[in-house]
Scaffold this active site. Structure first.
Site, PDB file in Angstrom:
ATOM      1  N   GLU A 105     -34.665  11.495 -17.211  1.00  0.00           N
ATOM      2  CA  GLU A 105     -35.926  10.952 -17.740  1.00  0.00           C
ATOM      3  C   GLU A 105     -36.383  11.746 -18.957  1.00  0.00           C
ATOM      4  O   GLU A 105     -35.791  12.785 -19.303  1.00  0.00           O
ATOM      5  CB  GLU A 105     -37.003  10.980 -16.649  1.00  0.00           C
ATOM      6  N   LYS A 159     -44.412  17.190  -6.714  1.00  0.00           N
ATOM      7  CA  LYS A 159     -45.233  18.348  -6.978  1.00  0.00           C
ATOM      8  C   LYS A 159     -46.134  18.679  -5.799  1.00  0.00           C
ATOM      9  O   LYS A 159     -46.729  17.787  -5.204  1.00  0.00           O
ATOM     10  CB  LYS A 159     -46.088  18.091  -8.226  1.00  0.00           C
TER      11      LYS A 159
HETATM   12  N1  PSU Z   1     -43.406  15.977 -11.873  1.00  0.00           N
HETATM   13  C1  PSU Z   1     -43.004  17.040 -12.593  1.00  0.00           C
HETATM   14  N2  PSU Z   1     -42.832  16.928 -13.927  1.00  0.00           N
HETATM   15  C2  PSU Z   1     -43.047  15.743 -14.584  1.00  0.00           C
HETATM   16  C3  PSU Z   1     -43.430  14.598 -13.799  1.00  0.00           C
HETATM   17  C4  PSU Z   1     -43.606  14.760 -12.455  1.00  0.00           C
HETATM   18  O1  PSU Z   1     -42.820  18.094 -12.043  1.00  0.00           O
HETATM   19  O2  PSU Z   1     -42.889  15.678 -15.798  1.00  0.00           O
HETATM   20  C5  PSU Z   1     -43.577  13.273 -14.466  1.00  0.00           C
HETATM   21  C6  PSU Z   1     -42.432  12.341 -14.042  1.00  0.00           C
HETATM   22  O3  PSU Z   1     -41.962  11.643 -15.180  1.00  0.00           O
HETATM   23  C7  PSU Z   1     -43.094  11.382 -13.068  1.00  0.00           C
HETATM   24  C8  PSU Z   1     -44.488  11.297 -13.654  1.00  0.00           C
HETATM   25  O4  PSU Z   1     -42.448  10.132 -12.996  1.00  0.00           O
HETATM   26  O5  PSU Z   1     -44.778  12.627 -14.076  1.00  0.00           O
HETATM   27  C9  PSU Z   1     -45.516  10.815 -12.662  1.00  0.00           C
HETATM   28  O6  PSU Z   1     -46.720  10.573 -13.310  1.00  0.00           O
HETATM   29  P1  PSU Z   1     -47.839   9.633 -12.620  1.00  0.00           P
HETATM   30  O7  PSU Z   1     -48.319  10.388 -11.409  1.00  0.00           O
HETATM   31  O8  PSU Z   1     -48.892   9.459 -13.668  1.00  0.00           O
HETATM   32  O9  PSU Z   1     -47.134   8.342 -12.278  1.00  0.00           O
END
Ligand code: PSU
Ligand code: MN
Length: 307
Positions: A32, A164
């Site tokens: 990604e 996370k």
């Molecule tokens: N967790 C991490 N680093 C990141 C992300 C998540 O440790 O960069 C990014 C990933 O691309 C994930 C996104 O798909 O954040 C999720 O964001 P949201 O909760 O806004 O969908």
């Protein structure tokens, strides 16, 4: 090597090396790019992107980083493009809802887990490696990452270190269970809590090798099930952070997010930034270590799975 004719969508720009690999059935691992544009600070974001690609190659697969450049959706980008995204201050964070807008506006964007799954699947790539997925946020804001519903309907394997730890991990797992998404511990029986290896969330299945993981994928999709499959790979031991330490930093960062009224798509990048600052780099070190490991494990699973 036999070449297979594959219909690729005309909206997708596939790097020639990736296209050849797909036609020759050489294993490909999708990566990604939100982690580059919004997940890691400069200049480590660029270095990490390069290192992840290298890990995939060293394990005998072809890396394919998804991203949007001037409104074109790419699978597999070169070093210059990786650097452009890493240095960009106006690349969008692109999840599923943002794909169309970013294309229509000819903008640059880093793709999230959800958007990368969509792009990988469109090209027939079955394995995708990253750090962590989005999930259910804590509290009652109703903030649930698009990554979860996307895992329930796009058949791509996501190799990650869980989600996370500032997310609501029990509710995230419940969500995945309800949606029928297999969550498989990779050489572990618990759901990894990102930079922490341990968590009190036990999983009901685990894979002990790439071959074992691939056999689960074949069986799951062989039944015609259409969901993704999540593999939880623990952070490497020498870089991992004990859960008790992580918990304290999260509580502080959460309080700051409330004070600064940060919500929605900005919340994840905000928390990542604050936690990185608080841990004086050890979170970052763990983050890099797990990203590299996941890239390698992703490549090994892709090889065992075959084309
Ligand atoms: N967790 C991490 N680093 C990141 C992300 C998540 O440790 O960069 C990014 C990933 O691309 C994930 C996104 O798909 O954040 C999720 O964001 P949201 O909760 O806004 O969908
Ligand atoms: Mn969100």
């Amino acid at each position: 090597m036999a070449m297979t004719r594959i219909e690729f969508p005309d909206w997708l720009v596939i790097q020639p090396e990736v296209k050849t690999a797909l036609m020759e059935k050489t294993p490909v691992v999708a990566l990604e790019s939100t982690v580059i544009t919004h997940g890691l600070p400069q200049p480590i974001n660029f270095e990490t992107a390069i290192r992840m690609e290298r890990e995939v190659r060293q394990a005998g697969a072809v890396p394919a980083t998804a991203a949007i450049l001037s409104g074109r959706i790419h699978l597999g980008i070169d070093t210059d493009a990786l650097e452009r995204l890493a240095l960009s201050s106006d690349a969008r964070k692109v999840s599923l809802r943002d794909l169309g807008t970013t294309v229509a506006r000819f903008e640059d964007g880093g793709t999230t887990v959800a958007a990368t799954m969509f792009i990988a699947h469109a090209a027939g790539v079955r394995v995708f490696a990253t750090g962590g997925i989005g999930g259910v946020h804590r509290g009652d804001t109703g903030d649930v990452s698009t990554d979860l519903p996307t895992l329930s309907r796009i058949p791509v394997a996501v190799v990650c270190s869980g989600a996370k730890a500032f997310l609501d991990l029990p509710r995230t797992l419940e969500w995945l269970e309800t949606a029928g998404v297999p969550v498989i511990g990779y050489q572990t029986t618990v759901f990894p809590a990102f930079v922490s290896r341990e968590s009190d969330l036990s999983l009901n299945s685990s894979a002990d090798s790439p071959q074992d993981a691939a056999s689960i994928l074949r069986a799951h999709w062989g039944l015609g099930l259409q969901s993704g499959v999540l593999f939880g790979v623990p952070c490497p031991e020498d870089a991992a952070i004990p859960w008790a330490e992580v918990r304290q930093a999260i509580a502080e960062a959460e309080a700051e997010a409330v004070t600064a009224a940060v919500r929605g798509a900005e919340l994840t990048p905000f928390m990542l930034d604050r936690l990185g600052t608080k841990s004086s780099g050890s979170t970052l070190r763990a983050n890099l270590a797990l990203l590299r490991r996941n890239a390698r494990v992703g490549a090994e699973i892709a090889k065992a799975f075959g084309g």
